[in-house]
Motif scaffolding. Structure first.
Motif, PDB file in Angstrom:
ATOM      1  N   PRO A  24      45.611  31.004  34.928  1.00  0.00           N
ATOM      2  CA  PRO A  24      45.596  31.812  36.153  1.00  0.00           C
ATOM      3  C   PRO A  24      44.444  32.812  36.118  1.00  0.00           C
ATOM      4  O   PRO A  24      44.293  33.550  35.137  1.00  0.00           O
ATOM      5  N   PRO A  25      43.623  32.867  37.144  1.00  0.00           N
ATOM      6  CA  PRO A  25      42.479  33.789  37.133  1.00  0.00           C
ATOM      7  C   PRO A  25      42.910  35.255  37.048  1.00  0.00           C
ATOM      8  O   PRO A  25      42.156  36.083  36.545  1.00  0.00           O
ATOM      9  N   GLN A  26      44.115  35.556  37.514  1.00  0.00           N
ATOM     10  CA  GLN A  26      44.595  36.940  37.469  1.00  0.00           C
ATOM     11  C   GLN A  26      44.758  37.458  36.045  1.00  0.00           C
ATOM     12  O   GLN A  26      44.698  38.669  35.809  1.00  0.00           O
ATOM     13  N   LEU A  27      44.974  36.519  35.094  1.00  0.00           N
ATOM     14  CA  LEU A  27      45.221  36.927  33.713  1.00  0.00           C
ATOM     15  C   LEU A  27      43.946  36.981  32.867  1.00  0.00           C
ATOM     16  O   LEU A  27      43.986  37.468  31.737  1.00  0.00           O
ATOM     17  N   VAL A  28      42.842  36.478  33.399  1.00  0.00           N
ATOM     18  CA  VAL A  28      41.614  36.421  32.610  1.00  0.00           C
ATOM     19  C   VAL A  28      41.166  37.808  32.143  1.00  0.00           C
ATOM     20  O   VAL A  28      40.836  37.984  30.956  1.00  0.00           O
ATOM     21  N   PRO A  29      41.132  38.840  33.008  1.00  0.00           N
ATOM     22  CA  PRO A  29      40.657  40.149  32.525  1.00  0.00           C
ATOM     23  C   PRO A  29      41.476  40.714  31.373  1.00  0.00           C
ATOM     24  O   PRO A  29      40.901  41.204  30.385  1.00  0.00           O
ATOM     25  N   VAL A  30      42.804  40.654  31.469  1.00  0.00           N
ATOM     26  CA  VAL A  30      43.619  41.245  30.402  1.00  0.00           C
ATOM     27  C   VAL A  30      43.532  40.411  29.128  1.00  0.00           C
ATOM     28  O   VAL A  30      43.557  40.955  28.007  1.00  0.00           O
ATOM     29  N   ILE A  31      43.394  39.087  29.255  1.00  0.00           N
ATOM     30  CA  ILE A  31      43.234  38.232  28.072  1.00  0.00           C
ATOM     31  C   ILE A  31      41.908  38.532  27.380  1.00  0.00           C
ATOM     32  O   ILE A  31      41.844  38.661  26.146  1.00  0.00           O
ATOM     33  N   VAL A  32      40.849  38.665  28.158  1.00  0.00           N
ATOM     34  CA  VAL A  32      39.534  38.982  27.600  1.00  0.00           C
ATOM     35  C   VAL A  32      39.561  40.346  26.919  1.00  0.00           C
ATOM     36  O   VAL A  32      38.992  40.528  25.829  1.00  0.00           O
ATOM     37  N   PHE A  33      40.228  41.320  27.541  1.00  0.00           N
ATOM     38  CA  PHE A  33      40.341  42.652  26.945  1.00  0.00           C
ATOM     39  C   PHE A  33      41.066  42.587  25.606  1.00  0.00           C
ATOM     40  O   PHE A  33      40.637  43.216  24.623  1.00  0.00           O
ATOM     41  N   THR A  46      37.519  29.823  36.465  1.00  0.00           N
ATOM     42  CA  THR A  46      38.845  30.092  37.030  1.00  0.00           C
ATOM     43  C   THR A  46      38.778  30.836  38.357  1.00  0.00           C
ATOM     44  O   THR A  46      39.783  30.902  39.073  1.00  0.00           O
ATOM     45  N   GLY A  47      37.629  31.436  38.676  1.00  0.00           N
ATOM     46  CA  GLY A  47      37.512  32.208  39.903  1.00  0.00           C
ATOM     47  C   GLY A  47      37.955  33.648  39.771  1.00  0.00           C
ATOM     48  O   GLY A  47      38.229  34.311  40.779  1.00  0.00           O
ATOM     49  N   ALA A  48      38.005  34.159  38.546  1.00  0.00           N
ATOM     50  CA  ALA A  48      38.386  35.556  38.332  1.00  0.00           C
ATOM     51  C   ALA A  48      37.266  36.485  38.808  1.00  0.00           C
ATOM     52  O   ALA A  48      36.117  36.069  38.980  1.00  0.00           O
ATOM     53  N   ASN A  49      37.616  37.758  39.014  1.00  0.00           N
ATOM     54  CA  ASN A  49      36.646  38.750  39.455  1.00  0.00           C
ATOM     55  C   ASN A  49      35.645  39.012  38.330  1.00  0.00           C
ATOM     56  O   ASN A  49      36.018  39.503  37.259  1.00  0.00           O
ATOM     57  N   VAL A  50      34.362  38.707  38.549  1.00  0.00           N
ATOM     58  CA  VAL A  50      33.360  38.769  37.490  1.00  0.00           C
ATOM     59  C   VAL A  50      33.117  40.196  37.000  1.00  0.00           C
ATOM     60  O   VAL A  50      33.117  40.442  35.785  1.00  0.00           O
ATOM     61  N   PRO A  51      32.876  41.189  37.882  1.00  0.00           N
ATOM     62  CA  PRO A  51      32.682  42.557  37.367  1.00  0.00           C
ATOM     63  C   PRO A  51      33.882  43.079  36.580  1.00  0.00           C
ATOM     64  O   PRO A  51      33.697  43.775  35.570  1.00  0.00           O
ATOM     65  N   LEU A  52      35.093  42.722  37.007  1.00  0.00           N
ATOM     66  CA  LEU A  52      36.281  43.161  36.274  1.00  0.00           C
ATOM     67  C   LEU A  52      36.325  42.537  34.886  1.00  0.00           C
ATOM     68  O   LEU A  52      36.680  43.209  33.902  1.00  0.00           O
ATOM     69  N   VAL A  53      35.945  41.282  34.776  1.00  0.00           N
ATOM     70  CA  VAL A  53      35.926  40.607  33.474  1.00  0.00           C
ATOM     71  C   VAL A  53      34.855  41.219  32.571  1.00  0.00           C
ATOM     72  O   VAL A  53      35.098  41.447  31.377  1.00  0.00           O
ATOM     73  N   VAL A  54      33.686  41.505  33.119  1.00  0.00           N
ATOM     74  CA  VAL A  54      32.641  42.147  32.322  1.00  0.00           C
ATOM     75  C   VAL A  54      33.099  43.526  31.855  1.00  0.00           C
ATOM     76  O   VAL A  54      32.890  43.915  30.693  1.00  0.00           O
TER      77      VAL A  54
END
Length: 477
Positions: free
Chosen positions: A368-377, A408-416
């Motif tokens: 799920p793209p929504q979980l990518v930022p927290v997983i990356v963190f 996945t289509g996650a928000n790129v600035p948020l992931v960075v």
């Protein structure tokens, strides 16, 4: 060659870092694994290809500017130590410090003239604030918290004229190229700064500790006995800076720090505008956002370095002394330069092996793209804590994170922002991190005692950041 092989080089680098806690050998391992696959299984061919790849990334113009900037900036920060500016600032502020809060605030007052580099900031603010704190009989542990946080977290949020900027741009730029993202790396970096929730949370908590005496008196976390090894920090700079009790060579002269700093900032701003308007930018803001940032910061730093050297030489500071500090300061930046060069080469090889298409086919429809930022963190936080290296973590995690974001289509600035936040944890909380080790050395307290004091604050910041990445992962999709 099937592109599922493309995961082997980054996986080898990540596993090597987890096992050895050494980022440079791990990146070499990942690079050799990639060139071995690319050369069809030839040992000699893999070594030759690795050499060609490294030569190629170093010879690229934007990469060369970043390498030269890092060396020059390290030299400039080191030369500042002999100019009398730090003692001049301390002499200027001393009459106004009457309380512990005032001594703690002196770290913030000094930050506008010491923000160039985390190590320079730690040493300079320690030299200024520690005597002031002792005069009012304040808490060394609390001062160490403020020095650590403003060194490792505040500087990571400043988007110009720091050693972090050039390095982060190099990592983001190469990772964007790997996943096929177009656009300006500096623009992406700017959009991600406000999304570095760990650094922002730690700064907020530190301000509470200064102004409202917020602290964890009730919580003492046991830390194992630990003696830091040489060569574990981001810069690997004579751990843990045996020269932190440096002596300035001239009487206190705050102008020796302020004048070069003002010149540096003014010249960077002008060169950003000049390189941006050369591309046809219609406004100042557009020119700044589309500037050749790598070229601007190197040229401005080099010019400031030359001018500062001449200024100090005219004040009878021996040229031999200036040359020594130039070389030692530049040498301190060699480890991040090596890390960045290896990371560029590794991302290039994994791109050629088809890493992005493989990640897309493997996770594009399942994660799920929504979980990518927290997983990356979380991944970045674990990697940075066990390696003690924010710079190494960014080099390892950024390519993977941007691949996940794109596929996945996650928000790129948020992931960075999540990558920057996760990587910042180790340089704030890890007993292997250079900033905690150096802060403890400057403040004359044990590293384990410092980590034990800072860790509860860090856990609050980690929890806050994780919740924000989880919530915004859904809100910003």
């Amino acid at each position: 060659m099937p592109n599922f092989y493309s995961i082997i080089p980054p996986l080898a680098a990540i596993m090597g870092a987890a096992i050895t806690k050494r980022i440079i050998p791990s990146l070499v391992l990942g690079l050799l694994a990639g060139t071995f696959l690319q050369s069809g299984g030839s040992l000699l061919g893999s070594v030759l290809l690795a050499g060609q790849t490294l030569a190629g990334v170093v010879s690229e113009e934007s990469h060369a500017y970043i390498i030269l900037f890092l060396f020059s900036f390290g030299a400039l920060a080191e030369i500042f130590k002999v100019g009398g500016g730090i003692s001049g600032f301390a002499k200027l502020t001393e009459p106004y410090i009457k309380t512990e809060r005032g001594a703690l605030l002196s770290v913030l007052w000094a930050s506008p003239v010491t923000f160039l580099d985390c190590c320079f900031h730690t040493i300079a603010t320690g030299a200024i604030s520690k005597p002031l704190l002792e005069k009012v009989d304040g808490s060394k542990d609390k001062l160490a918290l403020i020095v650590n946080t403003t060194s490792s977290q505040l500087i990571a949020l400043i988007p110009f004229a720091t050693t972090y900027v050039g390095y982060i741009l190099g990592v983001i730029g190469s990772s964007m190229a790997q996943v096929g993202l177009t656009g300006n790396p500096y623009r992406l970096y700017l959009s991600a700064i406000a999304l570095n929730f760990y650094s922002i949370s730690m700064l907020g908590i530190s301000f509470l500790a200064i102004f409202y005496s917020f602290q964890f008196n009730w919580l003492k976390l046991a830390q194992p006995a630990y003696k830091p090894e040489v060569g574990t920090g981001d810069h690997d700079s004579h751990e843990a800076h045996d020269e932190h009790h440096y002596q300035e060579k001239v009487p206190p002269r705050i102008a020796n720090l302020l004048l070069p700093l003002i010149f540096l900032l003014a010249l960077i701003t002008y060169l950003l505008w000049w390189t941006g308007q050369a591309k046809g930018a219609a406004s100042l803001v557009e020119a700044l956002l589309n500037a050749d940032y790598e070229k601007a910061i190197f040229v401005a730093t080099f010019a400031t370095l030359v001018g500062t050297t001449l200024l100090y030489a005219l004040q009878k500071i021996p040229m031999k002394e200036l040359q020594s500090h130039f070389l030692s300061g530049g040498t301190e930046m060699l480890p991040p330069i090596v890390i960045l060069t290896l990371a560029w080469a590794l991302t290039g090889i994994t791109q050629q092996l088809g890493f992005s298409p493989f990640i897309g086919s493997l996770l594009g429809n399942t994660l799920p793209p929504q979980l990518v930022p927290v997983i990356v963190f979380a991944l970045g936080g674990l990697a940075s804590y066990f390696m003690g290296s924010s710079w190494g973590t960014w080099a390892l995690i950024m390519p993977l994170a941007l691949s996940l974001a794109v596929t996945t289509g996650a928000n790129v600035p948020l992931v960075v922002g999540a990558v920057l936040a996760g990587g910042s944890i180790g340089d704030n909380l890890s007993p292997l991190g250079e900033t905690p080790v150096l802060t403890a050395a400057v403040m004359d307290i044990p590293v384990t005692s410092h980590i034990s004091y800072v860790l509860p604050y860090g856990l609050v910041a980690i929890g806050t950041a994780a919740l924000l990445y989880l919530a915004l992962g859904y809100a910003l999709l």
